[in-house]
Every structure is written in structure tokens, then in C-alpha cells.
Scaffold this active site. Structure first.
Site, PDB file in Angstrom:
ATOM      1  N   LYS A   1      39.819  48.617  79.321  1.00  0.00           N
ATOM      2  CA  LYS A   1      38.873  49.216  78.370  1.00  0.00           C
ATOM      3  C   LYS A   1      39.637  49.824  77.195  1.00  0.00           C
ATOM      4  CE  LYS A   1      34.967  52.471  78.189  1.00  0.00           C
ATOM      5  NZ  LYS A   1      34.097  53.381  78.952  1.00  0.00           N
TER       6      LYS A   1
ATOM      7  N   SER B   1      28.931  52.806  78.707  1.00  0.00           N
ATOM      8  CA  SER B   1      29.752  52.371  77.589  1.00  0.00           C
ATOM      9  C   SER B   1      30.735  51.252  77.943  1.00  0.00           C
ATOM     10  CB  SER B   1      30.531  53.583  77.055  1.00  0.00           C
ATOM     11  OG  SER B   1      31.451  54.058  78.026  1.00  0.00           O
TER      12      SER B   1
ATOM     13  N   SER C   1      28.811  55.430  82.739  1.00  0.00           N
ATOM     14  CA  SER C   1      29.388  54.312  81.974  1.00  0.00           C
ATOM     15  C   SER C   1      30.150  53.276  82.789  1.00  0.00           C
ATOM     16  CB  SER C   1      30.312  54.850  80.880  1.00  0.00           C
ATOM     17  OG  SER C   1      29.561  55.381  79.824  1.00  0.00           O
TER      18      SER C   1
END
Length: 493
Positions: A79, A159, A183
Site C-alpha cells: 500500500k 481506503s 480500511s
């Protein structure tokens, strides 16, 4: 020969160990898949083929010498919130334009120490603020899943949408992610993957771009429960560089897979039955209860009375911390700089150009609730509510509950640029309704696929555990996984 990208981490590990495949072959298979699909899915914002092949070659050498580490040769996506030395780290924000850190986050360093291979950096909501991966400066990520008979592009959740989509589309063997209010778990539920948010303090936050420091926690998204356990074992560590890191040994999570849950007490909170919840979600929850009961668990009704206050309290605490954390982005030392007539003008122009709409909204909310006239009315009250939420869970666990079962999300994946959600941010925030309590209380939570809704889209179940009892979550989630089966998106990309 099987498509190498269809192997789970556990399967790939076995084949690498038996020398049936090489790390370079496995890495090349993923790089080929990324090249073919990323233009459509948009899961990666930076791909690192040279670095990946170099790491894979080193893994092959260690395997040949009999020195293979726990994740030797396993290709992962990272990420864009995790600092990766000398490689694009921008939290998918324009304000960090061109930023390449001179340090490596503790979590990624742990993975590289265990032999993992980096394929690249994954798309996400800007500064991890979002529930649909639509706030990214690099554009939305497309969910590999589509509804039956539909060509509508769906969100992968957020997210960590890039992480979930990359795992679901087989563009990496597994991925790192972070969870501040859901998330990891919400995108996992939307994409038919497994995601665990560990206990706060289990994984180091050092070198991870901060959103809300008292809520942020790193964890993995993977194809199945075993892979999630393998990844968390490598990601977690005690870290003196993170003052919130907890000094407890990291257990062998994989050893919990397959253990019996006979005699366990599973709590079902009545407050998670919300108005307007789709029938499919309620049916899935009942199915999950039946599966755990069939496996020998005792099902008990519990009450978490302050649940209804969790979402408003979260959307005070998280923006307040974000407003403080994001004050450091001013265009002076790194990232984007927009020149102005003086330094104040430069700050204003840089922040106006660098931050996206949702990030600006949350900074404004956070600054407002921390301001002199409103601090007691909003921020202080939200922190008191947070204490009460934590207490609700403590009382449930003290009464003998071992884990809590809830839905992971109030719906399946929705369309990109959904007009109803775009016009009302609060509706978008409601996506976090089942997940924020876990962050507010600092507890571990796992999302595991439980089935498909009537549109053919994946739905997830969430298990919530006692602090640092991730093993309980893994063994219980594995029971659900065994009963439900695994779900793979039909390839359209």
C-alpha cells in the site's frame, strides 16, 4: 503448468521449497499479470520490475543454499502508505508529489527480512481517507467483481482498495494494508478476500504515513485465512521506534488454522441490526451463526449499547488527529511546492493545490472540533464515548465471550461515482458503521468472505476478538471459510 498467479502463498511456498518453481518465475508471472491488467484495474500506482527480479534472484539463491526464510520468494504489493526506501511513497496524494523516502517502514523491512519480493506500490484513498478508493490522486480502482449481467464498474472499498483489488485480481500473492476505521476489512469484504486488522500496537506504525495515530494499524489482505496468518506473522513485531508498539511475542498464527472451536462462546450484538440493512446481509449473518454453531461453538446474544455513538465519535476523533498530522505538509522540505508572494501564501497555495476535496473536508472538520470554543463539546465528548465503547467490549469479554460475529459491511460493493453517495459524504461514512467500533476499542477484527448476494457480489462476515488474540480470530474465520468456500471473480479485464 498451472497459472502461477493462482497459487496461494502457502501453495507457492511449498512449490518454491520443493524447487518445482523458482522465485523469478513466480515474480515474472505476477509482473506479466500486472502489465496486462493494471491499465484497467488501476491497482498499482508504481510497479518496480527491476527491484522485484533482483529480490527474486536473491530468494532463489537462498532457497538453493537451504537458507529460505518464512516468505522467501513470495511477491507482494505494498500500500502506498508504507515508506519504501528510494521508491514512490505518496499516500496517493498530490501534495507528496515525487516523494521517495530515505527510510524503510518497519513492517516492509520485516517482510523483506523474511524474503518477500516487492512488486510495487498500491493505489488507495488519499491519505487513507475514504471508503471507496475514489479519493486517490491517481484515480479510482476498479473492483475485479461485477454484478451478474452488468458491465457497471464497482468500487473495491477503501481506503486499501488497491490492496484488495490486486489480491482479488491475482496481481500479487498478498498485500499490505492499513485500517483506521475499516480500511482493511471493508475492501476485503467487497472483493471476496480476507483482511485482518490486528490489535492496536501489534504491527509497528513506524514509517507508515499517519492519518489518525491512535487508530491506524497495519495488517494484510490475502486470498484465504491461512495466507493472512502467514503474512501477519511476518508483518508483526516489537518495535522500539514506535512508542505504541506492544512488547509481546508474535505467535505462530498459522498454527491456529484448523484448530477446533468447540466450546467457544460467540457473541451476537443486537445493536448491529441496523435499519434498512439488506436482507442478504441479515441472511449471511444468520448463516455465519449456523456454521459456527455446527462447529461446536455456543452462540450468545450480547449488547454493545454505545455502538450507535461510534460513527459520530469516530468522525470527530479521526479528523482531529488528521488535522494535526497533516499540518506537516507545507511544501517546504519535500513534495509539492506552489510558489507564493511570501511563506504564508506559499503554504496556502501548496495545501490548496496538494490536498484533494475529501482530505480538505476532514482537515476542516478536525480543526473545527479542536478549536477553543468547540473542544469540550465535540472532541472531549467523543473521547469519553470512545472509552464507553471500549468498556462495552470489555464487559462482553469478561462475561465469557471469546469472539464476536457481525456483518463486515452494510452492503456489497457499489458503483464508481455513485451520485447518491457523491452528493452526501455522510452516506459514504455509513459504510464504516460495522467496523469503526473495533478501531475505537483497539481490538483485532477479521473480515472473511461468507457468500454472494443476489447480484452475485461477495459479502463478508466480521469477527472481533480480545486484545492480542488474533489466533482465535484465525481459527474461527477458517471454520467460516471451510463452510462458505472461496470466491473468485470471473475475469473480464
Amino acid at each position: 503448468m498451472t497459472d502461477l498467479t493462482s497459487l496461494t502463498i502457502a501453495e507457492a511456498r511449498a512449490k518454491l521449497s520443493a524447487k518445482e518453481i523458482t522465485a523469478v518465475e513466480l515474480t515474472d508471472a505476477y509482473l506479466g499479470a500486472i502489465e496486462a491488467a493494471n491499465e484497467t484495474i488501476n491497482a498499482y500506482v508504481a510497479v518496480t520490475p527491476e527491484k522485484a527480479r533482483e529480490m527474486a534472484k536473491a530468494s532463489d539463491a537462498r532457497i538453493a543454499a537451504g537458507n529460505a526464510a518464512a516468505l522467501e520468494g513470495i511477491p507482494l504489493g505494498i500500500k502506498d502508505l508504507f515508506g519504501t526506501e528510494g521508491i514512490h511513497t505518496q499516500a496517493c496524494s498530490h501534495i507528496l508529489d515525487g516523494f521517495e523516502p530515505r527510510y524503510e517502514s518497519t513492517v516492509t523491512q520485516n517482510l523483506w527480512n523474511d524474503g518477500a519480493v516487492m512488486l510495487g506500490k498500491l493505489n488507495m484513498d488519499e491519505f487513507a481517507m475514504g471508503s471507496s478508493n475514489e479519493t486517490s490522486y491517481y484515480g479510482p480502482v476498479k473492483n475485479p467483481w461485477r454484478a451478474k449481467g452488468s458491465n457497471l464498474d464497482l468500487v473495491p472499498g477503501g481506503s486499501s482498495g488497491g490492496s484488495a483489488a490486486a489480491v482479488a485480481a491475482r496481481l500479487c500473492a498478498g498485500a499490505t494494508a492499513t485500517d483506521t476505521g475499516g480500511s482493511i476489512r471493508q475492501p476485503a469484504a467487497f472483493t471476496g478476500t480476507v483482511g485482518i486488522k490486528p490489535t492496536y500496537g501489534r504491527c509497528s506504525r513506524w514509517g507508515v504515513v499517519a492519518f489518525a495515530s491512535s487508530l491506524d494499524q497495519a495488517g494484510p489482505i490475502a486470498r484465504d485465512v491461512r495466507d493472512a496468518a502467514i503474512l501477519l506473522k511476518s508483518m508483526a513485531s516489537i518495535d522500539p521506534k514506535d512508542t505504541t508498539s506492544v512488547d509481546l511475542p508474535v505467535p505462530d498464527y498459522e498454527a491456529a488454522i484448523g484448530q477446533s472451536i468447540k466450546g467457544m462462546r460467540i457473541g451476537i450484538p443486537k445493536e448491529y441490526r441496523v435499519d434498512g440493512m439488506p436482507e442478504d446481509i441479515e441472511a449471511l449473518w444468520q448463516q455465519g451463526i449456523a456454521w459456527l454453531r455446527d462447529a461446536g461453538a455456543e452462540i450468545v446474544d450480547i449488547s454493545l449499547p454505545h455502538t450507535k455513538y461510534a460513527l459520530p465519535a469516530y468522525y470527530i476523533v479521526a479528523p482531529a488527529e488528521a488535522s494535526s498530522n497533516l499540518a506537516r505538509y507545507d511544501g517546504v522540505r519535500y513534495g509539492l511546492r506552489v510558489d507564493g508572494k511570501d511563506i504564508i501564501d506559499m503554504y496556502e497555495k501548496t495545501r490548496a493545490a496538494g490536498f484533494g476535496q475529501e482530505v480538505k473536508r476532514r482537515i476542516m472538520i478536525g480543526t473545527y472540533v479542536l478549536s477553543a470554543g468547540y473542544y469540550d463539546a465535540y472532541y472531549l465528548r467523543a473521547q469519553k464515548v470512545r472509552t464507553l465503547i471500549k468498556r462495552d467490549f470489555e464487559l462482553a469479554f469478561q462475561a465469557g465471550v471469546d469472539a464476536i460475529l457481525t456483518p463486515a459491511t452494510p452492503s456489497s460493493a457499489f458503483g464508481i461515482a455513485d451520485e447518491d453517495l457523491a452528493s452526501d459524504p455522510v452516506k459514504m461514512y455509513l459504510n464504516d458503521i460495522f467496523t469503526v467500533t473495533v478501531n475505537m476499542a483497539g481490538l483485532p477484527g477479521i473480515a472473511v468472505p461468507g457468500g454472494l448476494d443476489r447480484k452475485g457480489l461477495p459479502l463478508g462476515l466480521q469477527l472481533i476478538g480480545k486484545p492480542f488474540e488474533e489466533e482465535t480470530l484465525f481459527k474461527t474465520a477458517h471454520v467460516i471459510e471451510q463452510a462458505a468456500g472461496r470466491f473468485t471473480a470471473s475475469k473480464w479485464w
